[in-house]
Design a protein around this motif. Structure first.
Motif, PDB file in Angstrom:
ATOM      1  N   PRO A 151       0.824  -1.212   0.000  1.00 53.05           N
ATOM      2  CA  PRO A 151       0.000   0.000   0.000  1.00 53.05           C
ATOM      3  C   PRO A 151       0.859   1.263   0.000  1.00 53.05           C
ATOM      4  N   LYS A 152       0.437   2.222  -0.773  1.00 53.92           N
ATOM      5  CA  LYS A 152       1.123   3.512  -0.821  1.00 53.92           C
ATOM      6  C   LYS A 152       1.017   4.213   0.523  1.00 53.92           C
ATOM      7  N   VAL A 153       2.123   4.768   0.996  1.00 54.63           N
ATOM      8  CA  VAL A 153       2.115   5.498   2.265  1.00 54.63           C
ATOM      9  C   VAL A 153       1.088   6.629   2.183  1.00 54.63           C
ATOM     10  N   GLU A 154       0.257   6.722   3.188  1.00 52.94           N
ATOM     11  CA  GLU A 154      -0.829   7.701   3.196  1.00 52.94           C
ATOM     12  C   GLU A 154      -0.296   9.110   3.454  1.00 52.94           C
ATOM     13  N   GLY A 155      -0.974  10.087   2.886  1.00 51.02           N
ATOM     14  CA  GLY A 155      -0.661  11.474   3.223  1.00 51.02           C
ATOM     15  C   GLY A 155      -0.143  12.312   2.084  1.00 51.02           C
ATOM     16  N   PHE A 156      -0.196  11.789   0.852  1.00 48.15           N
ATOM     17  CA  PHE A 156       0.311  12.542  -0.291  1.00 48.15           C
ATOM     18  C   PHE A 156      -0.761  12.650  -1.367  1.00 48.15           C
ATOM     19  N   ASP A 157      -0.972  13.846  -1.858  1.00 47.44           N
ATOM     20  CA  ASP A 157      -1.943  14.121  -2.914  1.00 47.44           C
ATOM     21  C   ASP A 157      -1.205  14.763  -4.084  1.00 47.44           C
ATOM     22  N   GLN A 158      -1.345  14.184  -5.252  1.00 44.64           N
ATOM     23  CA  GLN A 158      -0.591  14.676  -6.404  1.00 44.64           C
ATOM     24  C   GLN A 158      -1.504  15.369  -7.401  1.00 44.64           C
ATOM     25  N   VAL A 159      -1.000  16.473  -7.962  1.00 40.38           N
ATOM     26  CA  VAL A 159      -1.746  17.231  -8.968  1.00 40.38           C
ATOM     27  C   VAL A 159      -0.883  17.380 -10.211  1.00 40.38           C
ATOM     28  N   PRO A 160      -1.505  17.622 -11.378  1.00 40.53           N
ATOM     29  CA  PRO A 160      -0.726  17.821 -12.604  1.00 40.53           C
ATOM     30  C   PRO A 160       0.196  19.030 -12.487  1.00 40.53           C
ATOM     31  N   PHE A 161       1.327  18.923 -13.114  1.00 39.13           N
ATOM     32  CA  PHE A 161       2.345  19.975 -13.122  1.00 39.13           C
ATOM     33  C   PHE A 161       1.769  21.247 -13.761  1.00 39.13           C
ATOM     34  N   GLY A 162       1.749  22.344 -13.005  1.00 38.59           N
ATOM     35  CA  GLY A 162       1.315  23.616 -13.553  1.00 38.59           C
ATOM     36  C   GLY A 162      -0.180  23.837 -13.634  1.00 38.59           C
ATOM     37  N   ASP A 163      -0.997  22.954 -13.078  1.00 33.31           N
ATOM     38  CA  ASP A 163      -2.454  23.072 -13.152  1.00 33.31           C
ATOM     39  C   ASP A 163      -2.969  23.773 -11.888  1.00 33.31           C
ATOM     40  N   HIS A 164      -3.180  25.068 -11.986  1.00 34.87           N
ATOM     41  CA  HIS A 164      -3.583  25.858 -10.817  1.00 34.87           C
ATOM     42  C   HIS A 164      -4.960  25.454 -10.311  1.00 34.87           C
ATOM     43  N   GLU A 165      -5.874  25.202 -11.216  1.00 38.16           N
ATOM     44  CA  GLU A 165      -7.238  24.840 -10.821  1.00 38.16           C
ATOM     45  C   GLU A 165      -7.241  23.548 -10.013  1.00 38.16           C
ATOM     46  N   ALA A 166      -6.508  22.537 -10.493  1.00 40.15           N
ATOM     47  CA  ALA A 166      -6.435  21.265  -9.781  1.00 40.15           C
ATOM     48  C   ALA A 166      -5.740  21.431  -8.429  1.00 40.15           C
ATOM     49  N   LEU A 167      -4.713  22.254  -8.385  1.00 44.17           N
ATOM     50  CA  LEU A 167      -3.973  22.473  -7.148  1.00 44.17           C
ATOM     51  C   LEU A 167      -4.866  23.133  -6.096  1.00 44.17           C
ATOM     52  N   GLU A 168      -5.535  24.175  -6.476  1.00 45.98           N
ATOM     53  CA  GLU A 168      -6.351  24.898  -5.502  1.00 45.98           C
ATOM     54  C   GLU A 168      -7.535  24.057  -5.034  1.00 45.98           C
ATOM     55  N   ALA A 169      -8.059  23.217  -5.927  1.00 46.47           N
ATOM     56  CA  ALA A 169      -9.155  22.326  -5.541  1.00 46.47           C
ATOM     57  C   ALA A 169      -8.677  21.244  -4.577  1.00 46.47           C
ATOM     58  N   MET A 170      -7.404  20.872  -4.651  1.00 48.99           N
ATOM     59  CA  MET A 170      -6.865  19.809  -3.800  1.00 48.99           C
ATOM     60  C   MET A 170      -6.621  20.275  -2.367  1.00 48.99           C
ATOM     61  N   ILE A 171      -6.413  21.569  -2.174  1.00 55.15           N
ATOM     62  CA  ILE A 171      -6.136  22.086  -0.829  1.00 55.15           C
ATOM     63  C   ILE A 171      -7.372  21.951   0.042  1.00 55.15           C
ATOM     64  N   GLY A 172      -7.189  21.305   1.193  1.00 53.26           N
ATOM     65  CA  GLY A 172      -8.311  21.105   2.108  1.00 53.26           C
ATOM     66  C   GLY A 172      -7.885  21.311   3.541  1.00 53.26           C
ATOM     67  N   PRO A 173      -8.763  21.035   4.473  1.00 54.03           N
ATOM     68  CA  PRO A 173      -8.453  21.262   5.895  1.00 54.03           C
ATOM     69  C   PRO A 173      -7.339  20.373   6.434  1.00 54.03           C
ATOM     70  N   ASP A 174      -7.025  19.275   5.729  1.00 55.05           N
ATOM     71  CA  ASP A 174      -5.965  18.369   6.179  1.00 55.05           C
ATOM     72  C   ASP A 174      -4.617  18.642   5.503  1.00 55.05           C
ATOM     73  N   THR A 175      -4.566  19.627   4.609  1.00 54.34           N
ATOM     74  CA  THR A 175      -3.333  19.908   3.868  1.00 54.34           C
ATOM     75  C   THR A 175      -2.330  20.637   4.751  1.00 54.34           C
ATOM     76  N   ALA A 176      -1.099  20.120   4.768  1.00 54.05           N
ATOM     77  CA  ALA A 176      -0.034  20.701   5.589  1.00 54.05           C
ATOM     78  C   ALA A 176       0.961  21.517   4.776  1.00 54.05           C
ATOM     79  N   ALA A 177       1.241  21.068   3.542  1.00 48.04           N
ATOM     80  CA  ALA A 177       2.340  21.682   2.794  1.00 48.04           C
ATOM     81  C   ALA A 177       2.238  21.357   1.311  1.00 48.04           C
ATOM     82  N   LEU A 178       2.963  22.125   0.528  1.00 43.36           N
ATOM     83  CA  LEU A 178       3.243  21.809  -0.868  1.00 43.36           C
ATOM     84  C   LEU A 178       4.717  21.448  -0.958  1.00 43.36           C
ATOM     85  N   MET A 179       5.053  20.466  -1.806  1.00 45.05           N
ATOM     86  CA  MET A 179       6.435  20.025  -1.956  1.00 45.05           C
ATOM     87  C   MET A 179       6.758  19.935  -3.444  1.00 45.05           C
ATOM     88  N   ILE A 180       7.823  20.638  -3.866  1.00 43.84           N
ATOM     89  CA  ILE A 180       8.116  20.694  -5.295  1.00 43.84           C
ATOM     90  C   ILE A 180       9.615  20.883  -5.532  1.00 43.84           C
TER      91      ILE A 180
END
Length: 398
Positions: A151-180
């Motif tokens: 099983p994949k280690v829990e806690g990581f959400d991936q979005v397409p490179f450069g897709d602002h709409e997908a990135l902003e939609a992914m941010i939620g109350p459990d989001t801690a950081a962005l890593m790039i």
């Protein structure tokens, strides 16, 4: 029958006996121009006199004492990194994967200490590569590295490179950081623009997120500044580094602002070998060179020279290459034919390169590479391209 060495590496036929600057030499005297630098590790080339002297002197005195005791050269290296960067504090380790593990733990710990234990998820980006531990392959999200390891280690959400709409939609109350990564090395030499980095910094500030930059491959002078994010005029909260800071000796580090670093109290994180006297001596020696007046300016000049020459090769050989990629001396070409074929042909011409994702080919010379060596490498690249084109013609005729 399996070999004594496990078969997890697809090694070339080459075995080297010694190195000299930008060159590697086999036991039978074959001289190979190294534009791979051990995958961006040998930042000052092979057998740099200052690094050899410092390591030799330290080896005569003390190798290891553990982090149960003071390591004065570690204090000095940390101070130099703090003085030269955004960071307030530094944790030393042995590799990029370890540095990224430390960065991930630090981001989670920051929110937990604030009473927000739910905020542990980290958003990463398609094409990322952050290491090969269970957590860092989950952060990278690439199927080829995840497959077969449960099983994949829990806690990581991936979005397409450069897709602002997908990135902003992914941010939620459990989001801690962005890593790039400011430049995706393994992911195909894709550069995160200065505008994009500034947008990510603003987004993190807006939502109370931490910005983690993985500068394992792009850091320590590789782009002509000490770290690639400096071109954008922004600062991360946490940054992982490795590869070039050790000049070939295993060394990684997590750099962080005080609000993050202060949560790593005794017992929260550790490493047996990280920050040992040998590594600290070499790290300081690397900074002696990289931070010397004019050194990074010269890296910028050589970077432009290499980029211009690569663009010329791509223009002349569109059946082999269709685009120059990367930035600084972390650069290369997007290939039309298989990048592994190009790398193999270059080895025949005594030039080392490093294939990357998305069919890209990395050319990562030491920061000390000369103009003459850049010219020689591009000449060999040109010859390899002609040979590959001739093969395409023969294949079509058959």
């Amino acid at each position: 029958m399996i070999s004594p060495l496990m078969p997890n590496y697809a090694r070339s036929e080459l075995a080297f006996e010694r190195g000299e600057g930008s060159w590697l030499v086999t036991a039978d005297g074959r001289r190979v121009l190294d534009f791979g630098s051990g995958i961006a590790v040998n930042s000052l080339g092979h057998a740099h006199p200052h690094l050899v002297e410092v390591l030799t002197e330290q080896a005569k005195k003390l190798w290891h004492v553990s982090n149960l005791h003071q390591v004065p050269d570690g204090d000095r290296l940390a101070r130099r990194l703090v003085d030269a960067t955004f960071a307030d504090s530094v944790l030393f380790c042995n590799s990029g994967a370890e540095a990224n593990e430390g960065a991930i733990k630090m981001a989670r710990k920051y929110h937990a200490v604030r009473g927000e234990e739910n905020r542990f998820r980290i958003i990463t980006f398609e094409g990322a590569f952050h290491g090969r531990t269970l957590a860092t392959i989950a952060a990278g999200g690439q199927k080829k590295y995840l497959e077969g390891f449960g099983p994949k280690v829990e806690g990581f959400d991936q979005v397409p490179f450069g897709d602002h709409e997908a990135l902003e939609a992914m941010i939620g109350p459990d989001t801690a950081a962005l890593m790039i990564e400011p430049i995706q090395g393994e992911g195909g030499l894709r550069v995160v623009s200065n505008e994009e980095l500034r947008y990510l910094r603003e987004l993190c500030d807006k939502h109370g997120l931490l910005l983690i930059l993985d500068e394992v491959q792009s850091g320590v002078g590789r782009t002509g500044k000490l770290f690639a994010h400096e071109w954008a005029g922004i600062e991360p909260d946490i940054m992982s580094i490795a590869k070039g800071i050790g000049g070939g000796f295993p060394l990684g580090a997590v750099l962080a602002v005080e609000k993050c670093a202060a949560n790593f109290t005794p017992g929260t994180h550790g490493t047996t070998f990280g920050g040992n006297p040998l590594a600290m001596a070499v790290g300081n020696a690397v900074l002696d060179i990289v931070l010397a007046p004019g050194f990074l300016d010269d890296v910028q000049r050589k970077s432009l020279l290499l980029k211009q020459k690569l663009a010329s090769v791509a223009d002349r050989h569109p059946k082999i290459f269709d685009e120059v990629r990367g930035f600084g001396l972390l650069t290369g070409l997007h290939c039309v034919v298989a990048n592994t074929e190009v790398a193999a042909e270059l080895r025949k011409e005594n030039l080392l390169s490093v294939p990357a994702g998305d069919n890209a080919l990395r050319l990562i010379p030491p920061l000390t590479v000369t103009d003459e060596e850049i010219g020689l490498a591009v000449d060999r690249l040109e010859t390899a391209a002609r040979h590959l084109e001739a093969g395409l013609v023969r294949g079509a005729a058959e």
